[in-house]
Motif scaffolding. Structure first.
Motif, PDB file in Angstrom:
ATOM      1  N   PRO A  45     -31.740 -22.132  73.134  1.00  0.00           N
ATOM      2  CA  PRO A  45     -32.669 -23.092  72.537  1.00  0.00           C
ATOM      3  C   PRO A  45     -33.552 -22.455  71.452  1.00  0.00           C
ATOM      4  CG  PRO A  45     -32.823 -23.110  74.947  1.00  0.00           C
ATOM      5  CD  PRO A  45     -31.956 -21.961  74.576  1.00  0.00           C
ATOM      6  N   ASN A  46     -34.219 -23.283  70.679  1.00  0.00           N
ATOM      7  CA  ASN A  46     -35.155 -22.786  69.652  1.00  0.00           C
ATOM      8  C   ASN A  46     -36.168 -21.846  70.291  1.00  0.00           C
ATOM      9  OD1 ASN A  46     -34.793 -25.948  68.364  1.00  0.00           O
ATOM     10  ND2 ASN A  46     -34.511 -24.170  67.073  1.00  0.00           N
ATOM     11  N   GLY A  47     -36.409 -20.724  69.600  1.00  0.00           N
ATOM     12  CA  GLY A  47     -37.415 -19.790  70.097  1.00  0.00           C
ATOM     13  C   GLY A  47     -36.925 -18.869  71.206  1.00  0.00           C
ATOM     14  N   ALA A  48     -35.622 -18.924  71.513  1.00  0.00           N
ATOM     15  CA  ALA A  48     -35.079 -18.107  72.613  1.00  0.00           C
ATOM     16  C   ALA A  48     -35.127 -16.619  72.301  1.00  0.00           C
ATOM     17  CB  ALA A  48     -33.643 -18.528  72.911  1.00  0.00           C
ATOM     18  N   GLY A  49     -35.056 -16.276  71.002  1.00  0.00           N
ATOM     19  CA  GLY A  49     -35.083 -14.859  70.619  1.00  0.00           C
ATOM     20  C   GLY A  49     -33.829 -14.411  69.884  1.00  0.00           C
ATOM     21  N   LYS A  50     -32.996 -15.345  69.434  1.00  0.00           N
ATOM     22  CA  LYS A  50     -31.715 -15.002  68.800  1.00  0.00           C
ATOM     23  C   LYS A  50     -31.916 -14.231  67.492  1.00  0.00           C
ATOM     24  CE  LYS A  50     -30.622 -19.383  68.547  1.00  0.00           C
ATOM     25  NZ  LYS A  50     -31.890 -19.965  69.088  1.00  0.00           N
ATOM     26  N   THR A  51     -32.784 -14.760  66.626  1.00  0.00           N
ATOM     27  CA  THR A  51     -33.033 -14.070  65.349  1.00  0.00           C
ATOM     28  C   THR A  51     -33.673 -12.712  65.604  1.00  0.00           C
ATOM     29  OG1 THR A  51     -33.185 -16.140  64.115  1.00  0.00           O
ATOM     30  CG2 THR A  51     -34.284 -14.230  63.142  1.00  0.00           C
ATOM     31  N   THR A  52     -34.515 -12.648  66.626  1.00  0.00           N
ATOM     32  CA  THR A  52     -35.130 -11.350  66.950  1.00  0.00           C
ATOM     33  C   THR A  52     -34.063 -10.330  67.356  1.00  0.00           C
ATOM     34  OG1 THR A  52     -37.125 -12.529  67.650  1.00  0.00           O
ATOM     35  CG2 THR A  52     -36.927 -10.230  68.335  1.00  0.00           C
ATOM     36  N   VAL A  53     -33.031 -10.779  68.071  1.00  0.00           N
ATOM     37  CA  VAL A  53     -31.917  -9.873  68.403  1.00  0.00           C
ATOM     38  C   VAL A  53     -31.322  -9.297  67.116  1.00  0.00           C
ATOM     39  CG1 VAL A  53     -29.528  -9.827  69.253  1.00  0.00           C
ATOM     40  CG2 VAL A  53     -31.334 -10.858  70.652  1.00  0.00           C
ATOM     41  N   LEU A  92     -29.380 -14.313  56.586  1.00  0.00           N
ATOM     42  CA  LEU A  92     -30.667 -14.694  57.154  1.00  0.00           C
ATOM     43  C   LEU A  92     -30.640 -16.172  57.525  1.00  0.00           C
ATOM     44  CD1 LEU A  92     -32.882 -12.886  54.507  1.00  0.00           C
ATOM     45  CD2 LEU A  92     -32.386 -12.098  56.840  1.00  0.00           C
ATOM     46  N   GLN A  93     -31.433 -16.522  58.532  1.00  0.00           N
ATOM     47  CA  GLN A  93     -31.574 -17.939  58.876  1.00  0.00           C
ATOM     48  C   GLN A  93     -32.089 -18.659  57.634  1.00  0.00           C
ATOM     49  OE1 GLN A  93     -33.506 -18.362  62.638  1.00  0.00           O
ATOM     50  NE2 GLN A  93     -33.772 -20.571  62.433  1.00  0.00           N
ATOM     51  N   GLY A  94     -31.578 -19.860  57.340  1.00  0.00           N
ATOM     52  CA  GLY A  94     -31.890 -20.502  56.059  1.00  0.00           C
ATOM     53  C   GLY A  94     -30.960 -19.923  55.011  1.00  0.00           C
ATOM     54  N   GLU A 213     -25.821 -19.596  66.366  1.00  0.00           N
ATOM     55  CA  GLU A 213     -25.570 -20.940  65.856  1.00  0.00           C
ATOM     56  C   GLU A 213     -25.969 -22.011  66.862  1.00  0.00           C
ATOM     57  OE1 GLU A 213     -24.395 -21.845  62.545  1.00  0.00           O
ATOM     58  OE2 GLU A 213     -25.351 -23.487  63.573  1.00  0.00           O
ATOM     59  N   HIS A 214     -26.504 -23.129  66.326  1.00  0.00           N
ATOM     60  CA  HIS A 214     -26.811 -24.275  67.183  1.00  0.00           C
ATOM     61  C   HIS A 214     -25.667 -25.288  67.184  1.00  0.00           C
ATOM     62  CE1 HIS A 214     -30.931 -23.405  68.285  1.00  0.00           C
ATOM     63  NE2 HIS A 214     -31.195 -23.060  67.031  1.00  0.00           N
ATOM     64  N   HIS A 215     -24.770 -25.187  66.199  1.00  0.00           N
ATOM     65  CA  HIS A 215     -23.674 -26.143  66.083  1.00  0.00           C
ATOM     66  C   HIS A 215     -22.607 -25.817  67.124  1.00  0.00           C
ATOM     67  CE1 HIS A 215     -20.423 -28.495  64.386  1.00  0.00           C
ATOM     68  NE2 HIS A 215     -21.306 -29.096  63.612  1.00  0.00           N
TER      69      HIS A 215
HETATM   70  N1  LIG Z   1     -43.534 -11.627  64.176  1.00  0.00           N
HETATM   71  C1  LIG Z   1     -43.719 -12.423  65.244  1.00  0.00           C
HETATM   72  N2  LIG Z   1     -44.917 -12.470  65.870  1.00  0.00           N
HETATM   73  C2  LIG Z   1     -45.112 -13.263  66.949  1.00  0.00           C
HETATM   74  N3  LIG Z   1     -44.141 -14.037  67.486  1.00  0.00           N
HETATM   75  C3  LIG Z   1     -42.933 -14.028  66.894  1.00  0.00           C
HETATM   76  C4  LIG Z   1     -42.654 -13.231  65.743  1.00  0.00           C
HETATM   77  N4  LIG Z   1     -41.351 -13.436  65.398  1.00  0.00           N
HETATM   78  C5  LIG Z   1     -40.861 -14.315  66.274  1.00  0.00           C
HETATM   79  N5  LIG Z   1     -41.820 -14.683  67.159  1.00  0.00           N
HETATM   80  C6  LIG Z   1     -41.639 -15.623  68.281  1.00  0.00           C
HETATM   81  O1  LIG Z   1     -40.576 -15.124  69.062  1.00  0.00           O
HETATM   82  C7  LIG Z   1     -39.850 -16.182  69.649  1.00  0.00           C
HETATM   83  C8  LIG Z   1     -38.381 -16.003  69.321  1.00  0.00           C
HETATM   84  O2  LIG Z   1     -38.188 -16.186  67.937  1.00  0.00           O
HETATM   85  P1  LIG Z   1     -36.754 -16.146  67.271  1.00  0.00           P
HETATM   86  O3  LIG Z   1     -36.960 -16.448  65.830  1.00  0.00           O
HETATM   87  O4  LIG Z   1     -36.082 -14.891  67.624  1.00  0.00           O
HETATM   88  O5  LIG Z   1     -36.038 -17.361  68.023  1.00  0.00           O
HETATM   89  P2  LIG Z   1     -34.629 -18.032  67.728  1.00  0.00           P
HETATM   90  O6  LIG Z   1     -33.880 -18.040  69.015  1.00  0.00           O
HETATM   91  O7  LIG Z   1     -33.988 -17.418  66.558  1.00  0.00           O
HETATM   92  O8  LIG Z   1     -35.047 -19.555  67.410  1.00  0.00           O
HETATM   93  P3  LIG Z   1     -34.405 -20.618  66.382  1.00  0.00           P
HETATM   94  O9  LIG Z   1     -33.205 -21.181  67.069  1.00  0.00           O
HETATM   95  O10 LIG Z   1     -35.491 -21.646  66.242  1.00  0.00           O
HETATM   96  O11 LIG Z   1     -34.101 -19.913  65.109  1.00  0.00           O
HETATM   97  C9  LIG Z   1     -40.452 -17.463  69.113  1.00  0.00           C
HETATM   98  O12 LIG Z   1     -41.339 -17.970  70.075  1.00  0.00           O
HETATM   99  C10 LIG Z   1     -41.200 -17.010  67.869  1.00  0.00           C
HETATM  100  O13 LIG Z   1     -42.309 -17.842  67.620  1.00  0.00           O
END
Ligand SMILES: Nc1ncnc2c1ncn2[C@@H]1O[C@H](COP(=O)(O)OP(=O)(O)OP(=O)(O)O)[C@@H](O)[C@H]1O
Ligand SMILES: [Mg+2]
Length: 260
Positions: A45-53, A92-94, A213-215
């Motif tokens: 789901p959104n905010g799960a941490g995927k982009t952070t990985v 990058l996302q976007g 991906e969400h799709h």
């Molecule tokens: N630099 C930061 N400082 C504080 N919180 C952050 C930072 N970067 C990301 N977050 C938080 O970390 C969590 C995970 O973010 P991330 O972008 O990894 O999610 P995601 O799974 O890629 O979501 P999406 O599907 O919406 O792209 C979110 O709650 C986001 O708000």
């Protein structure tokens, strides 16, 4: 490590990685692995941490603990500027294009350089040669994505799906052996989706692909194996068929819909 069991020699992996940002636990002991020459999905789901990985894999965000395997090597300190030389490229996302650079110059930014900015500033003759080679590779990447006619445009002059192709061209221009794609299907239509599906399928086995991906249709169609993140933790992993019917995955996505 349990996750190494199915993939003893992953191309890319996080091993027990934790990340805190802004006082929040964003990744909590995440262990995931992507086998070489396959398409590995990373969903949640959104905010799960995927982009952070992806940010940890590419050195934009340091891990507080745990380790990273990048293109088959344990990496203690990932440096974003060394990614291309390590054979890794990401989107990058976007779109993440430079707004004031033309399409061609944006794509050239993804090409590997040997000499760097100092030689460039001193206008060394071999820099010219390198620049010509980079330009040739960038043009080839644009041709392979069917957008060679747009090379002198600015990103803002192009429809969003074309901008997404430019971003893909920038990732592919270095001929990476590992390709990290962050929501490549976001905002594109059906025809572009089919091209994207073909591109991902034809990338393997020469490349290793990790797809955020969400799709779901695309994910289920192209991935060999899928990891599912929710609130910074791995909640499931398996083949598309296993993931489709996993109760924890269904609950995570239903929770997201309930919250929306
Ligand atoms: N630099 C930061 N400082 C504080 N919180 C952050 C930072 N970067 C990301 N977050 C938080 O970390 C969590 C995970 O973010 P991330 O972008 O990894 O999610 P995601 O799974 O890629 O979501 P999406 O599907 O919406 O792209 C979110 O709650 C986001 O708000
Ligand atoms: Mg994201």
């Amino acid at each position: 490590m349990g996750y190494y069991a199915p993939f003893p020699h992953p191309a890319v992996a996080l091993e027990d990685v934790s990340v805190r940002l802004g006082g929040l636990q964003i990744l909590d002991s995440v262990s995931i692995a992507a086998p070489r020459g396959a398409v590995t999905g990373l969903i949640g789901p959104n905010g799960a941490g995927k982009t952070t990985v992806f940010n940890v894999m590419s050195g934009f965000v340091p891990a507080d603990s745990g380790s990273v395997v990048l293109n088959g090597q344990h990496v203690h300190h990932v440096r974003p500027q060394q990614l291309t030389r390590r054979g890794v490229a990401r989107t990058l996302q976007g779109v993440g294009l430079f707004p004031s650079l033309t399409v061609l110059d944006n794509v050239m930014m993804g090409a590997p350089t040997r000499f760097g900015v100092i030689a460039d500033a001193l206008a060394m003759p071999w820099v010219d040669r390198e620049r010509r080679q980079m330009e040739e590779r960038a043009r080839e990447a644009l041709v392979s994505l069917g957008i060679e006619g747009e090379s002198s445009r600015l990103p803002s002059e192009l429809p969003y799906p074309v901008q997404k192709r430019v971003a893909l061209a920038r990732a592919l221009v270095s001929d990476p052996s590992v390709l990290l794609l962050d929501e490549p299907a976001g905002g594109i239509g059906e025809a572009d989706m089919q091209d994207l599906e073909r591109l991902i399928r034809s990338s393997v086995p020469d490349r290793t692909v990790v797809l955020v991906e969400h799709h779901m249709e695309l994910v289920m169609a192209v991935c060999d194996f899928i990891w599912v993140l929710d609130a910074g933790q791995v909640i499931a992993s398996g083949t598309p068929d296993q993931i489709r019917s996993d109760p924890a995955v269904l609950a995570a996505y239903l929770g997201e819909e309930g919250a929306a």
